[in-house]
Design a protein around this motif. Structure first.
Motif, PDB file in Angstrom:
ATOM      1  N   HIS A   1       9.495  16.741  11.652  1.00  0.00           N
ATOM      2  CA  HIS A   1       8.455  17.740  11.722  1.00  0.00           C
ATOM      3  C   HIS A   1       7.107  17.123  12.221  1.00  0.00           C
ATOM      4  O   HIS A   1       6.559  17.892  12.616  1.00  0.00           O
ATOM      5  CB  HIS A   1       8.428  18.042  10.118  1.00  0.00           C
ATOM      6  N   GLU A   2       6.819  15.753  11.616  1.00  0.00           N
ATOM      7  CA  GLU A   2       5.457  15.511  12.103  1.00  0.00           C
ATOM      8  C   GLU A   2       5.630  14.989  13.678  1.00  0.00           C
ATOM      9  O   GLU A   2       4.570  15.356  14.434  1.00  0.00           O
ATOM     10  CB  GLU A   2       5.190  14.278  11.427  1.00  0.00           C
ATOM     11  N   THR A   3       6.624  14.591  14.174  1.00  0.00           N
ATOM     12  CA  THR A   3       6.678  14.375  15.776  1.00  0.00           C
ATOM     13  C   THR A   3       6.607  15.696  16.601  1.00  0.00           C
ATOM     14  O   THR A   3       6.018  15.550  17.429  1.00  0.00           O
ATOM     15  CB  THR A   3       8.043  13.514  15.962  1.00  0.00           C
ATOM     16  N   ASP A   4       7.411  16.730  15.943  1.00  0.00           N
ATOM     17  CA  ASP A   4       7.043  18.099  16.684  1.00  0.00           C
ATOM     18  C   ASP A   4       5.584  18.377  16.732  1.00  0.00           C
ATOM     19  O   ASP A   4       5.255  19.088  17.846  1.00  0.00           O
ATOM     20  CB  ASP A   4       7.842  19.093  15.773  1.00  0.00           C
ATOM     21  N   HIS A   5       4.853  18.339  15.653  1.00  0.00           N
ATOM     22  CA  HIS A   5       3.617  18.525  15.821  1.00  0.00           C
ATOM     23  C   HIS A   5       3.070  17.820  17.109  1.00  0.00           C
ATOM     24  O   HIS A   5       2.100  18.582  17.699  1.00  0.00           O
ATOM     25  CB  HIS A   5       2.673  18.294  14.411  1.00  0.00           C
ATOM     26  N   LEU A   6       3.432  16.923  17.445  1.00  0.00           N
ATOM     27  CA  LEU A   6       2.595  15.790  18.406  1.00  0.00           C
ATOM     28  C   LEU A   6       3.207  16.690  19.771  1.00  0.00           C
ATOM     29  O   LEU A   6       2.545  16.347  20.931  1.00  0.00           O
ATOM     30  CB  LEU A   6       2.873  14.463  18.451  1.00  0.00           C
ATOM     31  N   ASP A   7       4.114  17.257  19.779  1.00  0.00           N
ATOM     32  CA  ASP A   7       4.657  18.029  20.937  1.00  0.00           C
ATOM     33  C   ASP A   7       4.285  19.322  21.093  1.00  0.00           C
ATOM     34  O   ASP A   7       4.714  20.343  21.942  1.00  0.00           O
ATOM     35  CB  ASP A   7       6.179  18.017  21.144  1.00  0.00           C
ATOM     36  N   GLY A   8       3.341  19.996  20.211  1.00  0.00           N
ATOM     37  CA  GLY A   8       2.917  21.448  20.186  1.00  0.00           C
ATOM     38  C   GLY A   8       3.724  22.154  19.463  1.00  0.00           C
ATOM     39  O   GLY A   8       3.753  23.560  19.781  1.00  0.00           O
ATOM     40  N   LEU A   9       4.769  21.875  18.798  1.00  0.00           N
ATOM     41  CA  LEU A   9       5.854  22.625  17.851  1.00  0.00           C
ATOM     42  C   LEU A   9       5.168  22.813  16.437  1.00  0.00           C
ATOM     43  O   LEU A   9       5.041  21.952  15.942  1.00  0.00           O
ATOM     44  CB  LEU A   9       7.019  22.039  17.941  1.00  0.00           C
ATOM     45  N   LEU A  10       5.557  24.007  15.912  1.00  0.00           N
ATOM     46  CA  LEU A  10       5.398  24.148  14.378  1.00  0.00           C
ATOM     47  C   LEU A  10       6.841  24.274  14.085  1.00  0.00           C
ATOM     48  O   LEU A  10       7.873  24.828  14.839  1.00  0.00           O
ATOM     49  CB  LEU A  10       4.546  25.195  14.108  1.00  0.00           C
ATOM     50  N   TYR A  11       7.116  24.067  12.565  1.00  0.00           N
ATOM     51  CA  TYR A  11       8.423  24.480  12.114  1.00  0.00           C
ATOM     52  C   TYR A  11       8.830  25.497  12.246  1.00  0.00           C
ATOM     53  O   TYR A  11      10.147  25.839  12.401  1.00  0.00           O
ATOM     54  CB  TYR A  11       8.389  23.833  10.499  1.00  0.00           C
ATOM     55  N   LEU A  12       8.068  26.731  12.276  1.00  0.00           N
ATOM     56  CA  LEU A  12       8.432  28.132  12.550  1.00  0.00           C
ATOM     57  C   LEU A  12       9.037  28.240  13.811  1.00  0.00           C
ATOM     58  O   LEU A  12       9.912  29.142  13.890  1.00  0.00           O
ATOM     59  CB  LEU A  12       7.189  28.933  12.276  1.00  0.00           C
ATOM     60  N   ASP A  13       8.844  27.323  14.709  1.00  0.00           N
ATOM     61  CA  ASP A  13       9.549  27.467  16.031  1.00  0.00           C
ATOM     62  C   ASP A  13      11.201  27.205  16.064  1.00  0.00           C
ATOM     63  O   ASP A  13      11.790  27.508  16.717  1.00  0.00           O
ATOM     64  CB  ASP A  13       8.873  26.427  17.161  1.00  0.00           C
ATOM     65  N   ARG A  14      11.426  26.472  14.843  1.00  0.00           N
ATOM     66  CA  ARG A  14      12.965  26.104  14.932  1.00  0.00           C
ATOM     67  C   ARG A  14      13.462  26.913  13.396  1.00  0.00           C
ATOM     68  O   ARG A  14      14.632  26.359  13.184  1.00  0.00           O
ATOM     69  CB  ARG A  14      12.873  24.638  14.535  1.00  0.00           C
ATOM     70  N   ALA A  15      12.717  27.517  12.879  1.00  0.00           N
ATOM     71  CA  ALA A  15      13.193  28.052  11.431  1.00  0.00           C
ATOM     72  C   ALA A  15      13.785  29.206  11.845  1.00  0.00           C
ATOM     73  O   ALA A  15      13.856  30.111  12.687  1.00  0.00           O
ATOM     74  CB  ALA A  15      11.970  28.246  10.579  1.00  0.00           C
ATOM     75  N   GLU A  16      14.857  29.648  10.531  1.00  0.00           N
ATOM     76  CA  GLU A  16      15.518  30.825  10.490  1.00  0.00           C
ATOM     77  C   GLU A  16      14.435  31.980  10.014  1.00  0.00           C
ATOM     78  O   GLU A  16      14.264  31.672   8.758  1.00  0.00           O
ATOM     79  CB  GLU A  16      16.695  30.820   9.460  1.00  0.00           C
ATOM     80  N   LEU A  17      13.863  32.867  10.745  1.00  0.00           N
ATOM     81  CA  LEU A  17      13.015  33.495  10.230  1.00  0.00           C
ATOM     82  C   LEU A  17      13.268  34.509   9.187  1.00  0.00           C
ATOM     83  O   LEU A  17      12.444  35.167   8.418  1.00  0.00           O
ATOM     84  CB  LEU A  17      12.492  34.261  11.676  1.00  0.00           C
ATOM     85  N   ARG A  18      14.520  34.978   8.982  1.00  0.00           N
ATOM     86  CA  ARG A  18      14.983  35.714   8.040  1.00  0.00           C
ATOM     87  C   ARG A  18      14.608  35.120   6.721  1.00  0.00           C
ATOM     88  O   ARG A  18      14.823  35.712   5.434  1.00  0.00           O
ATOM     89  CB  ARG A  18      16.433  36.330   8.121  1.00  0.00           C
ATOM     90  N   SER A  19      14.770  33.740   6.690  1.00  0.00           N
ATOM     91  CA  SER A  19      14.577  33.069   5.324  1.00  0.00           C
ATOM     92  C   SER A  19      13.008  32.995   4.983  1.00  0.00           C
ATOM     93  O   SER A  19      12.734  32.315   3.799  1.00  0.00           O
ATOM     94  CB  SER A  19      15.225  31.461   5.582  1.00  0.00           C
ATOM     95  N   LEU A  20      12.023  33.447   5.781  1.00  0.00           N
ATOM     96  CA  LEU A  20      10.616  33.229   5.579  1.00  0.00           C
ATOM     97  C   LEU A  20      10.240  33.633   4.112  1.00  0.00           C
ATOM     98  O   LEU A  20      10.542  35.094   3.943  1.00  0.00           O
ATOM     99  CB  LEU A  20       9.821  33.885   6.699  1.00  0.00           C
ATOM    100  N   SER A  21       9.658  33.004   3.149  1.00  0.00           N
ATOM    101  CA  SER A  21       9.477  33.253   2.088  1.00  0.00           C
ATOM    102  C   SER A  21       8.082  32.825   1.534  1.00  0.00           C
ATOM    103  O   SER A  21       7.635  31.771   2.027  1.00  0.00           O
ATOM    104  CB  SER A  21      10.438  32.447   1.156  1.00  0.00           C
TER     105      SER A  21
END
Length: 215
Positions: free
Chosen positions: A168-188
């Protein structure tokens, strides 16, 4: 990857952030700094300023509270992040998620690669996306390489929840948010999480919300 920022400008930005005591403001999703990627750290901050910046990241992470914080989350485009997880969770959660305590760590110029093919899916949140969580399938085990704040080499394998944190934290350094990898139907919302999805795994949420978990 971001274009190379002016070294004096980066140091000046950090000095400005540190001019007031207390936690630093956390940048929210929508700010371009979270999407531009970061510059490899190679001395843009001198030793004393780096120490002060790391301490400010630690203070900010703990105050939020969170288990990790990356430099762009406070507006600084450098490849630096901190992690720490006291893991105060019930035993069934610890077992299901592989969540074990992690001491405070500084990650400088980190990168990761998967170890094996296993993936695990759990709800995640982010200090830059307040109020929401979503299920993210991530590598169950990763090899992290980079340096610490003293320039010493880091080459370590992380599993379970610690592996999730460093991804998660390394992704931030590459300009990625966890939502980019998330299953959006699960968004709660956090309220829905508290009322419905407190189980150790997201299996019930997957059935009720209509998404698939990795096999």
């Amino acid at each position: 990857m971001a274009s190379s920022p002016d070294r004096a400008a980066v140091a000046g930005l950090v000095e400005e952030l540190l001019a007031t005591d207390g936690p630093l403001p956390i940048v929210a999703a929508g700010d371009p700094v979270l999407r531009r990627g970061t510059e490899r750290f190679d001395g843009q901050l001198d030793g004393a300023l780096l120490t002060r910046f790391v301490e400010a990241l630690r203070l900010t992470m703990r105050a939020a509270p969170g288990v990790g914080l990356a430099a762009p989350q406070v507006g600084v485009p450098l490849r630096i992040a901190v992690i720490e997880d006291p893991a105060p969770v019930p035993e069934e959660v610890r077992l299901a998620r592989g969540r074990v305590p992690q001491p405070f760590r500084v990650l400088v110029n980190p990168s990761y690669e998967p170890v094996g093919t296993a993936r695990a899916a759990f709800f995640e949140g982010c200090l830059s996306v307040p109020g929401w969580q979503a299920v993210v399938a991530r590598h169950a085990e990763v090899r992290l390489t980079g340096e610490d704040e003293r320039g010493r080499a880091v080459d370590e394998v992380f599993t379970g929840w610690p592996a999730r944190i460093v991804q998660h934290e390394t992704d931030h350094l590459d300009g990625l948010l966890y939502l980019d990898r998330a299953e959006l139907r699960s968004l709660s919302s956090n309220q829905a999480m508290a009322e419905r999805w407190t189980q150790p795994t997201p299996r019930e949420a997957a059935t009720s919300l209509g998404f698939e978990l990795p096999r």
